[in-house]
Design a protein around this motif. Sequence first.
Motif, PDB file in Angstrom:
ATOM      1  N   UNK A 153      82.134  46.177 -25.518  1.00  0.00           N
ATOM      2  CA  UNK A 153      83.017  46.366 -26.661  1.00  0.00           C
ATOM      3  C   UNK A 153      84.399  46.829 -26.197  1.00  0.00           C
ATOM      4  N   UNK A 205      87.572  49.004 -27.965  1.00  0.00           N
ATOM      5  CA  UNK A 205      88.067  49.791 -29.084  1.00  0.00           C
ATOM      6  C   UNK A 205      89.486  50.239 -28.790  1.00  0.00           C
ATOM      7  N   UNK A 219      92.026  53.515 -29.986  1.00  0.00           N
ATOM      8  CA  UNK A 219      91.996  54.814 -30.656  1.00  0.00           C
ATOM      9  C   UNK A 219      93.412  55.264 -30.943  1.00  0.00           C
ATOM     10  N   UNK A 248      94.716  59.364 -36.472  1.00  0.00           N
ATOM     11  CA  UNK A 248      94.568  59.065 -37.894  1.00  0.00           C
ATOM     12  C   UNK A 248      93.696  57.880 -38.201  1.00  0.00           C
ATOM     13  N   UNK A 249      93.337  57.114 -37.185  1.00  0.00           N
ATOM     14  CA  UNK A 249      92.501  55.928 -37.407  1.00  0.00           C
ATOM     15  C   UNK A 249      91.162  55.998 -36.698  1.00  0.00           C
ATOM     16  N   UNK A 250      90.979  56.945 -35.835  1.00  0.00           N
ATOM     17  CA  UNK A 250      89.718  57.012 -35.110  1.00  0.00           C
ATOM     18  C   UNK A 250      89.577  55.852 -34.143  1.00  0.00           C
ATOM     19  N   UNK A 251      88.356  55.409 -33.959  1.00  0.00           N
ATOM     20  CA  UNK A 251      88.052  54.308 -33.054  1.00  0.00           C
ATOM     21  C   UNK A 251      87.856  53.032 -33.865  1.00  0.00           C
ATOM     22  N   UNK A 273      84.013  42.296 -29.383  1.00  0.00           N
ATOM     23  CA  UNK A 273      82.779  42.632 -28.698  1.00  0.00           C
ATOM     24  C   UNK A 273      82.181  41.367 -28.105  1.00  0.00           C
ATOM     25  N   UNK A 329      85.009  38.637 -32.922  1.00  0.00           N
ATOM     26  CA  UNK A 329      86.036  39.549 -33.394  1.00  0.00           C
ATOM     27  C   UNK A 329      85.432  40.794 -34.005  1.00  0.00           C
ATOM     28  N   UNK A 356      89.600  51.829 -25.192  1.00  0.00           N
ATOM     29  CA  UNK A 356      88.321  52.162 -24.567  1.00  0.00           C
ATOM     30  C   UNK A 356      87.426  50.934 -24.526  1.00  0.00           C
ATOM     31  N   UNK A 396      75.608  53.994 -26.581  1.00  0.00           N
ATOM     32  CA  UNK A 396      76.838  53.307 -26.199  1.00  0.00           C
ATOM     33  C   UNK A 396      77.600  54.187 -25.212  1.00  0.00           C
ATOM     34  N   UNK A 426      81.077  54.772 -22.982  1.00  0.00           N
ATOM     35  CA  UNK A 426      82.496  54.451 -22.967  1.00  0.00           C
ATOM     36  C   UNK A 426      83.090  54.641 -21.579  1.00  0.00           C
ATOM     37  N   UNK A 427      84.061  53.786 -21.266  1.00  0.00           N
ATOM     38  CA  UNK A 427      84.845  53.974 -20.065  1.00  0.00           C
ATOM     39  C   UNK A 427      85.866  55.084 -20.265  1.00  0.00           C
TER      40      UNK A 427
END
Lengths: 114, 116
Positions: A33, A35, A37, A40-43, A48, A57, A90, A103, A105-106
Amino acid sequence: DAGITQSPRYKITETGRQVTLMCHQTWSHSYMFWYRQDLGHGLRLIYYSAAADITDKGEVPDGYVVSRSKTENFPLTLESATRSQTSVYFCASRWGQGAVYEQYFGPGTRLTVT
Amino acid sequence: GQQVMQIPQYQHVQEGEDFTTYCNSSTTLSNIQWYKQRPGGHPVFLIQLVKSGEVKKQKRLTFQFGEAKKNSSLHITATQTTDVGTYFCAGIKDPNSGGSNYKLTFGKGTLLTVNP
């Protein structure tokens, strides 16, 4: 045991330039995946991949391109960078079966578009 | 589309106080996950809840999944400075409601700061 690595970790580029962010995982996880970041919007999911040569998408795919010729690599390309693409990116991979998974994350790539 | 709301957005506590963050989904979830992100770091998987009403504990952290599988909470007892970071919930929409098991929808997170 590197897990997931991302490169570069930091990148400054100019508006209109093409930029590729690299992601490499050593676990042979099928799902990967991308993402972004933002405050105010998060992830938010960009793209993917369920396996090599299978991509789809996510929530915010516009302006991005992905490919996955090998299971371990999942590069993300910004075809013509815009200031709104300044963000922390990420990469993640998933371990598990069906809907029960973890999951990973890098470390992230901090991209600034000037 | 599916929305996952998380409150509060920020929480500042004195070391030793308790902390709770809440997560609410607009749709029924198949399961919910919690992640922690330290300042400057990346999200790290904490736990996954699958069953209705499920409660799981990890030392001082208690995770709950609501009976209707639409809400969840994370409670930290007696916070420590090592608890500082942003806590995210992430839900997977129930496939019976049109969800897919590979898409996590993240809440915006709760930033916890702890005063020593």
